[in-house]
Design an enzyme around this catalytic site. Structure first.
Site, PDB file in Angstrom:
ATOM      1  N   ARG A  57     -49.298 -55.826 -35.953  1.00 53.33           N
ATOM      2  CA  ARG A  57     -48.321 -56.660 -35.230  1.00 53.33           C
ATOM      3  C   ARG A  57     -48.015 -57.943 -36.004  1.00 53.33           C
ATOM      4  NH1 ARG A  57     -49.945 -59.898 -31.385  1.00 53.33           N
ATOM      5  NH2 ARG A  57     -51.461 -58.468 -30.493  1.00 53.33           N
ATOM      6  N   TYR A 110     -21.715 -62.332 -31.339  1.00 51.65           N
ATOM      7  CA  TYR A 110     -22.039 -60.940 -31.022  1.00 51.65           C
ATOM      8  C   TYR A 110     -22.327 -60.813 -29.517  1.00 51.65           C
ATOM      9  CZ  TYR A 110     -24.711 -56.594 -31.070  1.00 51.65           C
ATOM     10  OH  TYR A 110     -25.179 -55.334 -30.815  1.00 51.65           O
ATOM     11  N   ASP A 182     -25.622 -66.443 -38.185  1.00 49.16           N
ATOM     12  CA  ASP A 182     -25.796 -64.988 -38.208  1.00 49.16           C
ATOM     13  C   ASP A 182     -24.910 -64.460 -39.339  1.00 49.16           C
ATOM     14  OD1 ASP A 182     -25.499 -62.224 -37.832  1.00 49.16           O
ATOM     15  OD2 ASP A 182     -25.690 -62.368 -35.654  1.00 49.16           O
ATOM     16  N   LYS A 207     -27.415 -53.119 -39.757  1.00 50.86           N
ATOM     17  CA  LYS A 207     -26.025 -52.932 -40.159  1.00 50.86           C
ATOM     18  C   LYS A 207     -25.923 -52.775 -41.679  1.00 50.86           C
ATOM     19  CE  LYS A 207     -25.300 -53.611 -35.758  1.00 50.86           C
ATOM     20  NZ  LYS A 207     -25.037 -54.939 -35.259  1.00 50.86           N
TER      21      LYS A 207
HETATM   22  C1  LIG Z   1     -25.564 -55.677 -34.305  1.00 52.84           C
HETATM   23  C2  LIG Z   1     -25.554 -57.138 -34.411  1.00 52.84           C
HETATM   24  C3  LIG Z   1     -26.598 -57.903 -33.875  1.00 52.84           C
HETATM   25  C4  LIG Z   1     -27.765 -57.272 -33.150  1.00 52.84           C
HETATM   26  O1  LIG Z   1     -28.503 -56.456 -33.982  1.00 52.84           O
HETATM   27  P1  LIG Z   1     -29.410 -55.217 -33.459  1.00 52.84           P
HETATM   28  O2  LIG Z   1     -30.108 -54.793 -34.685  1.00 52.84           O
HETATM   29  O3  LIG Z   1     -28.484 -54.210 -32.875  1.00 52.84           O
HETATM   30  O4  LIG Z   1     -30.308 -55.777 -32.408  1.00 52.84           O
HETATM   31  C5  LIG Z   1     -26.532 -59.275 -34.033  1.00 52.84           C
HETATM   32  N1  LIG Z   1     -25.500 -59.875 -34.646  1.00 52.84           N
HETATM   33  C6  LIG Z   1     -24.466 -59.174 -35.150  1.00 52.84           C
HETATM   34  C7  LIG Z   1     -23.350 -59.899 -35.823  1.00 52.84           C
HETATM   35  C8  LIG Z   1     -24.453 -57.787 -35.056  1.00 52.84           C
HETATM   36  O5  LIG Z   1     -23.432 -57.101 -35.552  1.00 52.84           O
END
Ligand SMILES: *Cc1c(COP(=O)(O)O)cnc(C)c1O
Length: 399
Positions: A57, A110, A182, A207
């Site tokens: 963890r 998001y 982000d 992504k």
């Molecule tokens: C998909 C996404 C998230 C969240 O990510 P997960 O891996 O699905 O939890 C956060 N910010 C952006 C810009 C995203 O495209």
């Protein structure tokens, strides 16, 4: 020797310390704990005086290689990882914000992040101020009133709006805020928020970093001091990245530069190509000269990214006919994969909103999010063209 270029780093960086037995690839270490025969050794590792692993963890060699690679690619002092991108975001905010604090952000974050702002932070008596995305004066005014955290995303989901990161980071720093970006949509190939003055860079590694839509993960990069606090919050709260996912993400990241360069190119060509169709009402892509954020994007980005969106006349009816006809696209909620992925904003990024809320956010019901894959561009263009041509006549000519 000069420092290696990005493409070289994305292949070689961060792996060395996790290799074992002469393996040239990072092994997937599926071990929950790490054993010690020497009690003093164990103790020294446990209290952090000596490098090593204790319990899955907290840390794991495969996960550590992933963290090290993203740290180097973002040019950060430190990095830590999470089970998902949302875990990276919630754990970071959970570390930094306490009851009575104030956070300033934008309306176009998001969907999941927006839910944290509107649903969960207010429950903790945290004051959330969401400004119109792109209205830099309004954001600066709210920052000047004081805030603990300034949280940004650029480009945004799904209309790829651009925020001037350097300018906002300066405003945030002036009031002592921790500035977070982000960077999921841009990736470190196209944008380096730390160079632009931000404190923390967040990724949904699910992504573009992974790039193959086969593993979930998240990361936070920044100063050692901040990242250690966030790591501590995560190791206790438990949103740990799985070693197998870490391996898949690492493997994906080796081709990051190649993929993103191709996705930048494909997205630009598709955005320009879409403009000629009568049924296409609007195309949103920061690489288009007419995009409201084009000039800022040109300054702060090395490429405009693989994400675009476009609105079709006839709204949901047109979307319903159009998308199923595409041969080279997954109709799905993810993005940033080697395959092209399409989906209506009303089903993907903004599924939690009502049509009225979407309209207020400038998201038409006929908005389609398009994540350009790495296919040959001619095939992608032909695919879109045949899908437009196959639209029922009344939809195709609607205005
Ligand atoms: C998909 C996404 C998230 C969240 O990510 P997960 O891996 O699905 O939890 C956060 N910010 C952006 C810009 C995203 O495209």
């Amino acid at each position: 020797m000069k420092e290696a270029k990005f493409g070289t780093k994305s292949i070689w960086a961060g792996e060395k310390d996790s290799l074992a037995f002469g393996a040239t690839q990072v092994p997937v270490v599926h071990s929950v704990s790490f054993g010690y025969d020497d009690m003093d050794d164990w103790y020294e590792v446990a209290i952090g005086n000596k490098k090593g692993h204790i319990y899955g963890r907290n840390t794991n060699p495969t996960v550590e290689a992933f963290e090290e690679k993203i740290r180097i690619l973002e040019g950060a002092e430190a990095a830590t990882s999470f089970s998902t991108g949302m875990a990276a975001i919630s754990n970071t905010l959970g570390t930094l914000l306490h009851p009575g604090d104030r956070i300033v952000s934008i309306k176009d974050t998001y969907g999941g992040t927006n839910k944290i702002f509107t649903e969960f932070l207010p429950q903790l008596n945290i004051d959330v101020m969401l400004c119109d995305t792109g209205d830099h004066e309004a954001i600066e005014q709210e920052i000047e009133k004081g805030c603990k955290v300034l949280y940004l995303e650029s480009p945004t989901n799904p209309t790829v709006k651009i925020t001037d990161i350097k300018r906002m980071a300066q405003a945030g720093k002036a009031v002592g805020a921790t500035v977070i970006v982000d960077n999921t949509f841009a990736t470190p190939v196209n944008q380096n928020p730390i160079e632009l003055g931000v404190d923390l860079v967040i990724h949904s590694a699910t992504k573009f970093l992974g790039g193959h839509a086969d593993a979930l993960g998240g990361a936070v990069c920044g100063s050692k001091e901040l990242v250690e606090k966030i790591y501590h919050y995560r190791e206790i709260n438990g949103a740990t990245l799985d070693p197998m996912a870490a391996y898949l993400l690492l493997r994906g990241m080796k081709t990051l530069k190649l993929r993103i360069d191709k996705q930048n190119q494909n997205a630009q060509e598709i955005a320009e190509f879409l403009k000629q169709f009568e049924v296409v009402e609007d195309v949103y892509y920061p690489g288009l000269a007419e995009h409201a954020g084009h000039d800022i994007a040109k300054q702060q980005m090395k490429g405009f990214g693989g994400m675009l969106s476009f609105a079709v006349k006839g709204g949901v009816d047109t979307v319903r006919h159009l998308l199923p006809k595409l041969k080279y696209a997954n109709r799905a909620a993810n993005l940033g994969s080697v395959e092209t992925v399409v989906g209506p904003a009303r089903t993907t990024s903004h599924v939690e909103c009502t049509p009225a809320e979407r309209a207020a956010m400038g998201i038409p019901e006929g908005l389609i999010r398009y994540s350009a894959g790495i296919e040959d561009i001619e095939d992608l263009k032909q695919d879109l063209e045949q899908a437009f041509q196959a639209l029922p006549r009344d939809l195709a000519v609607q205005s």
